[in-house]
Design a protein around this motif. Sequence first.
Motif, short mmCIF file in Angstrom:
data_model
loop_
_atom_site.label_atom_id
_atom_site.label_comp_id
_atom_site.label_asym_id
_atom_site.label_seq_id
_atom_site.Cartn_x
_atom_site.Cartn_y
_atom_site.Cartn_z
N THR A 52 0.84 -1.20 0.00
CA THR A 52 0.00 0.00 0.00
C THR A 52 0.88 1.25 0.00
OG1 THR A 52 -0.09 0.25 2.41
CG2 THR A 52 -1.74 -1.21 1.39
N SER A 53 0.32 2.33 -0.52
CA SER A 53 1.04 3.61 -0.50
C SER A 53 1.25 4.09 0.93
CB SER A 53 0.27 4.66 -1.30
OG SER A 53 0.37 4.40 -2.69
N ILE A 95 7.50 3.96 5.53
CA ILE A 95 8.92 3.57 5.40
C ILE A 95 9.75 4.79 4.99
CG2 ILE A 95 10.55 2.13 4.13
CD1 ILE A 95 8.26 0.06 3.84
N CYS A 96 9.24 5.56 4.04
CA CYS A 96 9.96 6.76 3.60
C CYS A 96 10.17 7.74 4.75
CB CYS A 96 9.20 7.45 2.47
SG CYS A 96 9.21 6.56 0.90
N LEU A 123 13.65 4.56 -2.41
CA LEU A 123 12.28 4.38 -1.93
C LEU A 123 11.30 5.14 -2.83
CD1 LEU A 123 12.69 4.74 1.94
CD2 LEU A 123 12.57 2.64 0.58
N GLN A 124 11.70 6.30 -3.29
CA GLN A 124 10.81 7.10 -4.13
C GLN A 124 10.53 6.38 -5.45
OE1 GLN A 124 13.52 8.30 -2.45
NE2 GLN A 124 12.26 9.26 -0.88
N GLU A 125 11.55 5.79 -6.05
CA GLU A 125 11.36 5.04 -7.29
C GLU A 125 10.45 3.83 -7.05
OE1 GLU A 125 15.15 4.90 -9.99
OE2 GLU A 125 15.78 4.79 -7.90
N ALA A 126 10.73 3.09 -5.99
CA ALA A 126 9.95 1.88 -5.71
C ALA A 126 8.50 2.22 -5.34
CB ALA A 126 10.61 1.08 -4.59
N SER A 127 8.30 3.37 -4.73
CA SER A 127 6.93 3.79 -4.39
C SER A 127 6.10 4.04 -5.63
CB SER A 127 6.97 5.07 -3.53
OG SER A 127 7.57 4.83 -2.28
N LEU A 128 6.75 4.44 -6.74
CA LEU A 128 6.03 4.66 -7.99
C LEU A 128 5.35 3.39 -8.47
CD1 LEU A 128 8.42 6.91 -10.14
CD2 LEU A 128 6.19 7.54 -9.18
#
Length: 326
Positions: free
Chosen positions: A96-97, A103-104, A303-308
């Motif tokens: 989930t976002s 985590i971020c 984390l930002q890339e993986a969150s996409l």
Amino acid sequence: MSKVAVIGLGNIATRHRRNLKALYPNVTLLAMSASGRIPEEAISDCDGIVGSIDELIAQRVQLVIVASPAPFHARHAIALLEANIPVLIEKPLATTSEDCQAICKAAERSGTPVAVGYCLRYLSSALQIKALFEQGILGELYHAHIEIGQYLPDWRPSKDYRECVSARPELGGGALLELSHELDYSQWLLGPLAVQHAILRSSHELGLEVEDSADVMSTTQSGAVVTIHLDFLQRQAYRRCRFVGQLGALEWDLIGNAIYFTDGEGRRALYSEPEWDKNQMYLEMVRDFVAATQHQTNQAITLQEASLSVSLIEKIKQQAQPKAVS
């Protein structure tokens, strides 16, 4: 680095333990099950078993690979990050976002190194095709098709496929989450995708409570059309992409580890290494993360890339209602 740990006891965790021992033979390696249970069976490439994150922290481990099922990633990773222990999280980052954001935030508060294990970015042909895109080999991109299919019962023949993580919704199963490599590298190569239409299906053949097939139509920021197909159904494993642009077409065969280019002069191989040992991408991913923890040059997935990818999965699910097919 003298003490490390791997959380999870599945196939990918087994690979990570073996690789850590190969890369760092003198390291003390601790294992922990996703639930914290102490297994009765012997665990390979392991110097000790712990039953909780608190024990790992007390043991002063210097790096942890979180290879538990995706719904547990936030629970496992956040406590480690807050204890300033670097964490490499297996893909997907979470389910989930909300968990991604948690985590971020933990990583931002602590300043602890963290990355996500999209190992396909370390495939030798992946590095080549990324370079080709950066060189502008296609000119303007018109459209792309990305496809992966592999028969789920063949993934782990010794185990009932209905009991594996891929098949169980509570463990983050389903084609979208389990095959999210395609969603990651498509945005790595092409930039953020906007979902236009999606169909999720569950076949009677496999009888799963999660989607075993997903078809997504999306667009890039420049307006190119990108279709993505994921499934657990193809009897012969298939993993290929085709990108068509102003100057020609690129074909990427991930299983064959090859790239072909077609233009007005015909089709030719730009790269082909079918015998390349694919375990090398897992080894390089760990080396790269260790470099990141030492503030050296690296290409670790943020984390930002993986969150996409997680955000894209949520948008796909919003667009589609799962359908049963015969």
